[in-house]
Scaffold this motif. Structure first.
Motif, PDB file in Angstrom:
ATOM      1  N   ASP A 190       4.292  -6.146   1.264  1.00  0.00           N
ATOM      2  CA  ASP A 190       3.489  -6.516   2.429  1.00  0.00           C
ATOM      3  C   ASP A 190       3.831  -7.935   2.875  1.00  0.00           C
ATOM      4  N   ARG A 193      -9.430  -2.985   0.918  1.00  0.00           N
ATOM      5  CA  ARG A 193     -10.664  -2.588   1.624  1.00  0.00           C
ATOM      6  C   ARG A 193     -10.588  -1.099   1.986  1.00  0.00           C
ATOM      7  N   ALA A 194      -9.397  -0.643   2.417  1.00  0.00           N
ATOM      8  CA  ALA A 194      -9.238   0.781   2.748  1.00  0.00           C
ATOM      9  C   ALA A 194      -9.416   1.636   1.498  1.00  0.00           C
ATOM     10  N   THR A 218       0.821  -1.365   7.956  1.00  0.00           N
ATOM     11  CA  THR A 218      -0.547  -1.146   8.436  1.00  0.00           C
ATOM     12  C   THR A 218      -1.513  -2.064   7.687  1.00  0.00           C
ATOM     13  N   TYR A 219      -1.159  -2.347   6.428  1.00  0.00           N
ATOM     14  CA  TYR A 219      -1.995  -3.198   5.577  1.00  0.00           C
ATOM     15  C   TYR A 219      -1.186  -4.456   5.249  1.00  0.00           C
ATOM     16  N   GLU A 238     -15.424  -8.157  -3.421  1.00  0.00           N
ATOM     17  CA  GLU A 238     -15.614  -6.865  -2.739  1.00  0.00           C
ATOM     18  C   GLU A 238     -16.412  -5.897  -3.604  1.00  0.00           C
ATOM     19  N   HIS A 271       0.861  -1.185   0.000  1.00  0.00           N
ATOM     20  CA  HIS A 271       0.000   0.000   0.000  1.00  0.00           C
ATOM     21  C   HIS A 271       0.901   1.240   0.000  1.00  0.00           C
ATOM     22  N   ARG A 311      -5.852  -7.645   1.146  1.00  0.00           N
ATOM     23  CA  ARG A 311      -7.254  -7.595   1.625  1.00  0.00           C
ATOM     24  C   ARG A 311      -7.498  -6.319   2.422  1.00  0.00           C
ATOM     25  N   GLU A 312      -6.675  -6.100   3.462  1.00  0.00           N
ATOM     26  CA  GLU A 312      -6.859  -4.900   4.283  1.00  0.00           C
ATOM     27  C   GLU A 312      -6.627  -3.636   3.442  1.00  0.00           C
TER      28      GLU A 312
END
Ligand SMILES: NC(=O)c1ccc[n+]([C@@H]2O[C@H](COP(=O)([O-])OP(=O)(O)OC[C@H]3O[C@@H](n4cnc5c(N)ncnc54)[C@H](OP(=O)(O)O)[C@@H]3O)[C@@H](O)[C@H]2O)c1
Length: 281
Positions: free
Chosen positions: A211, A270-271, A261-262, A227, A185, A266-267
């Motif tokens: 990541d 989503r953000a 943080t991500y 999503e 990210h 997926r995380e």
């Protein structure tokens, strides 16, 4: 700390804003310096051309310039000639430089068999542009001031929505055979730059910036389709991935105290889908 960002677009500006919030004074150089948000102090220049007066108290240089095109000449201008121009000028002016952080890429690797890649994996770019990035890492490492390269995987984030656009347009294909992708990210990449710019002691020469989860592209696309509420794309022949097929490890960077943080796509996505953050122009 007095910082100069060279080529302050989306990533450089996010880094600069984070560095400012952490109490550092940040100058940022780019052609369209009027686009830079306060409190970044803008400097306008078309590199590797003439430079404006640079502050002589710069201690850390963070290079986030991007090439204008995908050809070798554009890469040489952005990654070799532009940083050299700025670093030569700062050295000539006697700036108290302590560290250069160079934004590199996992394109320095030529791995195509899905195996694990670490900083110890030999570089073997498959394209001339990747060779320029390797040469740029070598060039900054050869300077008097200690240098560290951050080899980023595919950067996604607010406004960087290539996969989402393809899915919405019904143009995505689950590649057959599937390939691994390595992502980060934008905000985690910016935080990694800040972490390396301020890391005490002597950092290693390079770190992988990805990541926690190398993932099959088919899995990423299937997740995003869910999503978005669009059909999972069909399997089929897809153009060969520019990124090869490799699983990059962030263990060395994590061992220095950085954590994403991500942790996975997926995380992070989503953000992005929740509209968090902005892409800096
Ligand atoms: N996207 C990825 O997946 C990925 C992966 C690995 C590494 N990276 C690297 O990450 C870095 C930052 O990417 P980004 O997305 O932040 O790029 P970006 O938003 O396009 O920003 C690049 C910046 O470089 C400036 N620039 C370009 N040519 C210049 C020149 N000749 N003189 C002065 N400034 C110049 C641009 O200035 P103006 O806009 O004012 O012209 C812009 O501010 C790049 O090195 C990129 O290769 C990206």
């Amino acid at each position: 700390m007095n910082v100069l960002v060279v080529g302050s677009g989306d990533l450089g500006t996010e880094f600069g804003l984070r560095a400012s919030r952490a109490g550092h004074r940040v100058h940022a150089l780019r052609r369209r310096a009027h686009l830079l948000p306060a409190p970044l102090v803008g400097l306008a220049a078309e590199l590797p051309g003439p430079l404006p007066d640079l502050p002589t108290d710069i201690e850390v240089v963070v290079i986030t310039i991007a090439a204008d095109g995908r050809d070798e000449a554009a890469y040489r201008r952005a990654y070799l000639e532009a940083p050299a121009r700025v670093l030569d000028a700062l050295e000539d002016a006697g700036a108290p430089l302590r560290r250069v952080v160079f934004t590199s890429s996992t394109a320095v690797y030529g791995v195509e068999d899905g195996s694990e890649v670490t900083e110890g994996t030999p570089t073997a770019p498959t394209r001339a542009t990747g060779e320029v990035i390797v040469a740029a890492e070598v060039a900054v490492a050869a300077r008097r001031v200690p240098a560290v390269s951050l080899r980023l995987g595919g950067v996604y984030g607010p406004g960087r929505e290539r996969l989402l656009r393809r899915l919405r347009a019904g143009e995505a294909v689950l590649p057959e055979p599937d390939v691994h992708t390595n992502r980060i990210h934008r905000d985690d990449a910016a935080e990694a730059l800040l972490h390396l710019a301020t890391l005490p002691g002597v950092p290693a020469a390079c770190y992988l910036g990805v990541d926690d989860e190398p993932a099959l592209l088919g899995e990423v696309l299937s997740f995003l389709a869910g999503e978005l509420g669009v059909p999972v794309p069909p399997r089929g022949h897809a153009p060969r991935s520019r990124g090869g097929d490799k699983r990059c490890s962030n263990a060395r960077l994590r061992a220095t105290g950085w954590a994403p943080t991500y942790p996975s796509f997926r995380e992070g996505y989503r953000a992005v889908l929740a509209g968090e953050g902005v892409r800096h122009p």
